[in-house]
Design a protein around this motif. Sequence first.
Motif, PDB file in Angstrom:
ATOM      1  N   ARG A 165       0.814  -1.215   0.000  1.00 32.59           N
ATOM      2  CA  ARG A 165       0.000   0.000   0.000  1.00 32.59           C
ATOM      3  C   ARG A 165       0.854   1.274   0.000  1.00 32.59           C
ATOM      4  NH1 ARG A 165      -4.602   0.796   3.959  1.00 32.59           N
ATOM      5  NH2 ARG A 165      -5.320   2.028   2.195  1.00 32.59           N
ATOM      6  N   SER A 223      -2.667   1.468  -3.908  1.00 35.12           N
ATOM      7  CA  SER A 223      -3.092   2.035  -2.628  1.00 35.12           C
ATOM      8  C   SER A 223      -3.994   1.091  -1.851  1.00 35.12           C
ATOM      9  CB  SER A 223      -3.828   3.356  -2.864  1.00 35.12           C
ATOM     10  OG  SER A 223      -5.104   3.112  -3.461  1.00 35.12           O
ATOM     11  N   ALA A 258      -1.742   6.361   2.040  1.00 34.75           N
ATOM     12  CA  ALA A 258      -2.235   5.581   0.904  1.00 34.75           C
ATOM     13  C   ALA A 258      -3.566   6.113   0.373  1.00 34.75           C
ATOM     14  CB  ALA A 258      -2.385   4.111   1.317  1.00 34.75           C
TER      15      ALA A 258
END
Length: 425
Positions: free
Chosen positions: A144, A200, A151
């Motif tokens: 992430r 992400s 993120a």
Amino acid sequence: MLQVWIDRLRRLGLDVTALALFSAPAGVSVGLGLVVLAFFLVLMRRPAWPLSAGVVVAVGFSGYALALGVFGSYPGGTLAVRMEAAAQWAQLLVFVPVAYLLAGDQSRLLRLLGLALVGLILGALWRLDWGLLLADPGAFLEARPGFGFPANVGALFSGTALLGLVVLRRRWWQGPGPRPLRLALWWVATLLVAQGFLLSLSRGAWLALALTAVLGLASSARTSGLRLPLRLLLPVGAVTAVVVLLYAGPMAERFASEWGAVQAMLAGEIDYAPDSSLSQRWHAQRFGVTAWLEHPWLGWGPGAAKALLAASGDPSIMLIGYGPIEHLHNTYLDVLVQLGLIGLMLWLGLFALLLRSVSKARVVRQVDGDVARFLALALVYSMIWNLFDFHAMHQSWRAYWALLAGAALSVGLFAGSSRAARGVG
């Protein structure tokens, strides 16, 4: 001669802000500082600038936040703490100087968007953990990365860039230069930005972008119909299939990990689950609503949500190993707690006026349809994303807001204005 230097300063400030937006925080400070300086230098020459409700509401929101910084009260909220938080809210007003310096100029706006995209890609490549990627690609997919940002915030920025690449694609494809090269560069940029967005693993950002895409497709179908040629459908389908194969595991795991918490909430159970981020967010929302109801109209004061969370001692809003969470994971609820219902009405009113500004610019053809569509969808995406996170009091979000909101305000503010009134040098 002075006007020449002011124009150079104006261009430098805007260009530096856009290029550094996603790549260099120090550059953002310099760029926005130059923007404000250029704005006041132009203002001293008394330009025939227009005024709009958006400008009035923006100034009103900033003044309101500063006033609450003086009179608010909450645990640990000294005057210095409150005024620092109030100043962070007030600094969002920087989008107004950006709007005036852009002067509704579409070519100038497109240049800034291009610089921001270059900065985003270069910044992501610079911050990429190449060691982890080469040593363990599987672990990299689950890391992430935010590429210098949290993120979820990185997903907001890359998702906005992805919207721009898709909505403004024909402008890129049909520009000057060899068409095959332009198509290749577009595909490379789009794939890189999409990778950043997907890495992400931000469920809120995914949902926000999906809803925005649905709204965008529905709008396109209503206004001009959907016409996707086979030569476009085939590569898009192939790329989508590859992406699904790469991210199917992390995506499914990310959503499935919280399914038990979702079922419990739907069943009316609200017990705290320390290993569930969804549970923590749910309890943060409940805490925020309770806090807001104690001061519904004016709120507790700027910076109150973070202070109240820290002072509560409630284990259900604690992050294991880190302590209390720092915000309510919902911008609108954070505004309610800090600035009350009046503050929220000003905040929502500002977004509504920005959307109206874009609509006005499109009607009078101040900007082309694809540019107006991108600005509107980017605002919608940001509004939906705000339901899942809060970052408005940070410099990175302030710069993002300055460019997006400044562009949206500018195109409507100067719609139909003469070149002289726009002050374009």
